[in-house]
Design an enzyme around this catalytic site. Structure first.
Site, mmCIF file in Angstrom:
data_model
loop_
_atom_site.group_PDB
_atom_site.id
_atom_site.type_symbol
_atom_site.label_atom_id
_atom_site.label_comp_id
_atom_site.label_asym_id
_atom_site.label_seq_id
_atom_site.Cartn_x
_atom_site.Cartn_y
_atom_site.Cartn_z
ATOM 1 N N THR A 178 35.722 41.777 39.273
ATOM 2 C CA THR A 178 36.676 42.845 38.938
ATOM 3 C C THR A 178 36.923 42.957 37.428
ATOM 4 O O THR A 178 37.722 43.795 37.000
ATOM 5 C CB THR A 178 38.049 42.567 39.601
ATOM 6 O OG1 THR A 178 38.486 41.276 39.156
ATOM 7 C CG2 THR A 178 37.979 42.598 41.109
ATOM 8 N N LYS A 179 36.263 42.112 36.651
ATOM 9 C CA LYS A 179 36.575 42.070 35.212
ATOM 10 C C LYS A 179 35.927 43.239 34.455
ATOM 11 O O LYS A 179 35.083 43.945 34.989
ATOM 12 C CB LYS A 179 36.097 40.731 34.627
ATOM 13 C CG LYS A 179 36.833 39.524 35.215
ATOM 14 C CD LYS A 179 38.303 39.534 34.853
ATOM 15 C CE LYS A 179 39.022 38.264 35.201
ATOM 16 N NZ LYS A 179 39.426 38.122 36.604
#
Ligand code: PLP
Length: 383
Positions: A178-179
């Site tokens: 999700t970064k």
């Protein structure tokens, strides 16, 4: 339905496929290329690609010789990883409360926690908002303690014109799914200290003097020495090849995230929520998480349940405050757990809205609509 999904295209598929067809899926040329790109892009003398940010934090503490009998100061508003690595090296984590405005470690609290055992501070640039690095570095230098920056959210964060990760002795990035740069799982330690980089690199691969790529390329000797009791925390070429694609389109992804951020801001500014704040002009928020505070009268568990099951909209929590988790309570390691007033309060009321370049406009609109609806829903109010 995915929270902050990665922004992937044909390029990630093709570059991963190339690793499979060329038969080199472990650590090799792609890892070296990815390291060099981050190193040059972000202006560090060294970058060591690893299996996660957790590995980067852990190996940084190890490389600095931090262990039993030592204390490491950090924030109560972070992912458990920041705390667990301190415990894993045998040191004691010491928690500070956060600044109510930016939710980052409060430098005034750090000073109070320093004693003879303190060896390091781990500031976390929470959500992508830069910590007050001037004050933190002053405290660290005055007391001769290390700063290891947890940059899991902060690949693109700057404090007063300087890139976060470059203030302390090491900066640790996360490339989790999700970064801002998403490669599934992965991390990197960046540092201008070559000795520390070398130690981290060797420890990341069993303590071997030479990795497989070096052993099997050209006329290198095929043998190696074992020079440390190391770990297995290296990144693979498959992960790195995705990272290279992600890096190449970072500015595009950033501008999409900024647009989504602005839409969220403009659409909910009238609501009774605590909105994210932004740093001053010469500092840059990485806009990794759009994290807001629900009003005290909302029951967050009920909110999340209804959002999820009735409206099929994903909100996340970043995070519950560290002392609230059972293992830390069982271990009874935080004597000041009840004094962390701001963190404990934020831990109970924060939620994050999905934010990545792959979040569709319709999903953004839906999250806003559901949020507004739930804020008026009498069924999710605290009694
Ligand atoms: C603040 C913080 N630190 C460390 C980590 C650990 O990162 P990783 O999952 O790459 O090990 C995370 C992960 O989300 C994080 O949010």
């Amino acid at each position: 339905m995915k929270f902050s999904p990665p922004f992937y295209g044909q390029e990630e598929i093709e570059s991963t496929a190339r690793c499979i067809t060329n038969g080199w899926t472990g650590s090799g040329a792609k890892v070296i290329e990815f390291e060099k790109l981050v190193q040059n892009n972000n202006g560090f003398e060294n970058a060591v690609a690893l299996s996660s940010c957790t590995a980067a934090l852990f190996l940084s503490l190890k490389a600095l010789g931090i262990g039993p009998g030592d204390e490491v100061i950090t924030t109560a508003m972070t992912f458990c990883s920041t705390i667990n690595v301190i415990i894993h090296v045998g040191a004691k984590p010491v928690l500070c409360d956060i600044d109510p405005k930016n939710k980052n470690i409060n430098p005034l609290e750090i000073e109070k926690k320093i004693n003879d055992k303190t060896k390091a501070i781990i500031p976390v640039h929470y959500t992508g908002f830069p910590c007050e690095m001037d004050s933190i570095m002053k405290i660290a230098n005055r007391n001769k303690i290390y700063v290891v920056e947890d940059c899991a959210h902060a690949f693109e964060t700057f404090y007063k014109g300087q890139r976060c990760g470059s203030f302390g002795i090491v900066g640790c990035y996360s490339f989790y799914a999700t970064k801002n740069i998403a490669i599934g799982e992965g991390g990197m330690a960046v540092t201008n200290n070559s000795e520390i980089a070398k130690k981290i690199r060797i420890m990341s691969l069993h303590g071997l003097s030479k990795d497989a790529w070096k052993r099997f390329m050209g006329n290198e000797k095929r043998t190696y020495d074992v020079v440390d009791i190391g770990y297995k925390f290296n990144m693979t070429d498959m992960q790195a090849s995705i990272g290279i694609c992600q890096l190449n389109k970072l500015s595009k992804m950033t501008s999409i995230r900024e647009k989504i951020w602005d839409t969220y801001m403009n659409s909910i500014e009238e609501e009774e929520v605590i909105l994210p704040s932004l740093p001053n002009n010469d500092s840059i928020h990485a806009k990794h998480l759009f994290n807001i505070g629900l009003p005290e009268y909302i029951n967050r568990d009920k909110f999340l349940e209804k959002a999820n099951f009735q409206y099929e909209t994903l909100f996340a929590v970043h995070y519950n405050s560290i002392p609230s988790f059972s293992i830390y309570k069982d271990l009874n390691i935080f004597e000041n757990a009840n004094e962390l007033i701001v963190s404990n309060n934020w831990g109970k009321r924060n939620i994050s809205l999905s934010l990545s370049a792959a979040v569709e406009e319709s999903e953004v609109e839906k999250s806003i609509k559901v949020l507004k609806k739930l804020l008026k829903d009498p069924e999710i109010r605290n009694l």
